[in-house]
Design an enzyme around this catalytic site. Structure first.
Site: not given
Length: 418
Positions: A119-121, A123-124
Site C-alpha cells: 500500500p502506497c499511503q 510513501y505518497s
C-alpha cells in the site's frame, strides 16, 4: 514462450495488475490481499476467467444480471479457484500461514514471477502531507515482500509504487527506496526501475508510477528492463464516456444498464468494451451547493479552458475554511483532453475532484466511468463483503488499482524477454 508461467500477486487489491498479466498469458497461483471486499472482487474475477476458459461464460452473465447468487457463481467453478485468493494482512504473524496456502496451490510447480506493491499511503506525498507517516508500519512491508522472494526464488519480480517512494525517508534519514533496493540485491536480485506514465501505454490518464523489475542472479551487462511498447491512441476522454447512459446525480444503478451508443473503436482495441452486461454506472447524490459548484467548474472549463481555483467561486459557495490549501478540490474530468488527471482512492470520500464534463448530467463520475479510466474491462465486477453493492468500496478498490492496460503492456514485453 509457454503461457503457463505462474505468478503470485502480493497486496493484490482489486486485481488491476493481475488482470494485465493474465491477459498476457501468465497464470495466477494465488492473490494475497488484506481488504475483504477486494478479495471477493478477486474471487469473482477468478470465477470469470475459469468460466470463460471453459465455455460457460453465460453463468457469469447471469450473475451480473442478478439471476444467480454469488455463492451459486462460486460453486460453479473448482473450489481451488476461489481458495487461491488469500485474505490476510501480510506480516510476521501471518507469513507461515500464507506460505502454507501458497505451497498448497503450487503443489510440485515452480513459481516463476511475483508481482505487486505494498500500500502506497505511507510513501505518497499526499499521505505524508496529511499526517506523520514516518512511523507507519506500512513503510516496512517491503521486508515481507522480500520474504516471499527468498522462499520462492522466482526468476523475476515486478514491484509497483508511487513516486513518493523516491523521497520517503526513515526516522534515521535514510531513503526507504535505497533500503529496499539494498535488501533485494542482498537476497540475490539485480534490480532496475523506471517511472512509467500510464498515458503512454493506452491508458487515458496521467498517472505516473515507479515500476521496479528484479531478475534473479543476473550477471549480464545489458539492461534487462523490458522495453515496453508504447501506445498513445488518437482519442480523448469523451471516448470513455459518450456511450454510457446519461444520468444525473443519484441516478443509475449498480446492476446492468444498456449502452446508448456504439462504443468507440478505441474501447474495443483497449479491451474495455465487452459484450457482457455493464454494471456499476451509479452516480453519487450531491448537495445543491455542490451541484452549483460543479456547473460553475464545467462552465469555466468549457468557456475559458481554465481550471477552478477555490477563490474563483462566488462567496455564497465558499463553505470551506481552508481556502489556501487544496485550492483545486473541485476539478472537471475534461472530455476534450487526451488524458485525465490521476485517479486516487480519495474518490471513495467524495467526487469533487472527478466532475463529469457534461453540464447537463451535472454530477461526479460513476464507478464504471472511473474503472474505464483505469482501463478495467466493463465486465469487471467490484464486490463488497456483504454481497450487496457498495459504491464507496468500489471507488476505493478502483482508485487503488494499477491500470490494466499498463500492466498488460509490461507483462507482454516481459514474456517476450523471458
Amino acid at each position: 514462450m509457454s503461457s503457463t508461467l505462474k505468478f503470485l500477486d502480493l497486496f493484490a487489491g482489486a486485481g488491476g495488475l493481475s488482470e494485465g498479466f493474465i491477459r498476457a498469458g501468465f497464470k495466477p497461483i494465488a492473490h494475497v490481499e488484506a481488504d475483504a471486499s477486494a478479495c471477493f472482487t478477486l474471487k469473482t474475477r477468478q470465477a470469470f476467467h475459469w468460466l470463460k476458459n471453459n465455455n460457460s461464460i453465460d453463468l457469469y452473465s447471469k450473475y451480473l444480471k442478478n439471476e444467480i447468487t454469488r455463492n451459486e457463481l462460486y460453486s460453479a467453478v473448482p473450489i481451488s479457484e476461489i481458495d487461491s485468493v488469500i485474505n490476510e494482512i501480510i506480516g510476521p504473524d501471518t507469513l507461515d500461514k500464507i506460505f502454507q496456502k501458497i505451497d498448497q496451490e503450487l503443489g510440485q510447480s515452480k513459481l516463476d514471477l511475483i508481482i505487486g506493491g505494498p500500500p502506497c499511503q505511507a510513501y505518497s506525498l499526499i499521505g505524508r502531507a496529511r499526517g506523520n507517516m514516518i512511523d507507519d508500519p506500512r513503510n516496512h512491508l517491503y521486508k515481507y515482500y522480500a520474504e516471499f522472494l527468498k522462499r520462492y526464488k522466482p526468476k523475476y519480480f515486478v514491484f509497483e509504487n508511487v513516486l513518493g517512494l523516491l523521497t520517503a525517508k526513515s526516522p534515521e534519514g535514510e531513503l526507504y527506496f535505497d533500503k529496499m533496493k539494498s535488501l533485494f540485491i542482498e537476497i540475490g536480485y539485480s534490480i532496475e526501475y523506471r517511472v512509467l506514465s500510464a498515458n503512454e501505454y493506452g491508458v487515458l490518464q496521467n498517472r505516473k508510477r515507479i515500476i521496479l523489475v528484479g531478475k534473479r542472479r543476473y550477471r549480464g551487462k545489458k539492461s534487462f528492463y523490458p522495453e515496453i511498447e508504447k501506445w498513445v491512441p488518437e482519442v480523448n476522454v469523451w471516448d470513455l464516456l459518450k456511450d454510457l447512459p446519461k444520468i444525473n446525480a443519484g441516478g443509475g444503478k449498480a446492476s446492468p444498464l444498456e449502452l446508448i451508443a456504439k462504443p468507440s473503436q478505441w474501447l474495443k482495441q483497449a479491451q474495455i468494451f465487452t459484450t457482457l452486461p455493464l454494471t456499476w454506472h451509479e452516480a453519487r447524490p450531491h448537495s445543491e451547493q455542490d451541484l452549483e459548484i460543479y456547473k460553475f467548474a464545467v462552465n469555466l472549463w468549457n468557456n475559458q479552458k481554465r481550471r477552478l481555483h477555490y477563490d474563483d467561486l462566488p462567496e455564497h459557495l465558499k463553505s470551506h475554511k481552508g481556502r489556501n490549501s487544496f485550492v483545486d478540490r473541485f476539478k472537471v474530468v475534461a472530455g476534450d483532453l487526451a488524458a485525465c488527471h490521476t485517479v486516487v482512492a480519495h474518490i471513495s470520500k467524495d467526487g469533487h475532484h472527478y466532475i463529469h464534463p457534461d453540464i447537463e448530467q451535472n454530477r461526479s463520475l460513476t464507478p464504471r466511468e472511473v474503472a474505464r479510466i483505469q482501463s478495467f474491462p466493463d465486465d469487471y465486477y467490484f464486490e463488497n463483503v456483504s454481497g450487496k453493492p457498495a459504491r464507496t468500496s468500489a471507488f476505493k478498490q478502483i482508485g487503488n488499482a494499477v491500470p490494466v492496460l499498463l500492466a498488460q503492456k509490461i507483462a507482454e514485453q516481459l514474456l517476450r524477454d523471458w
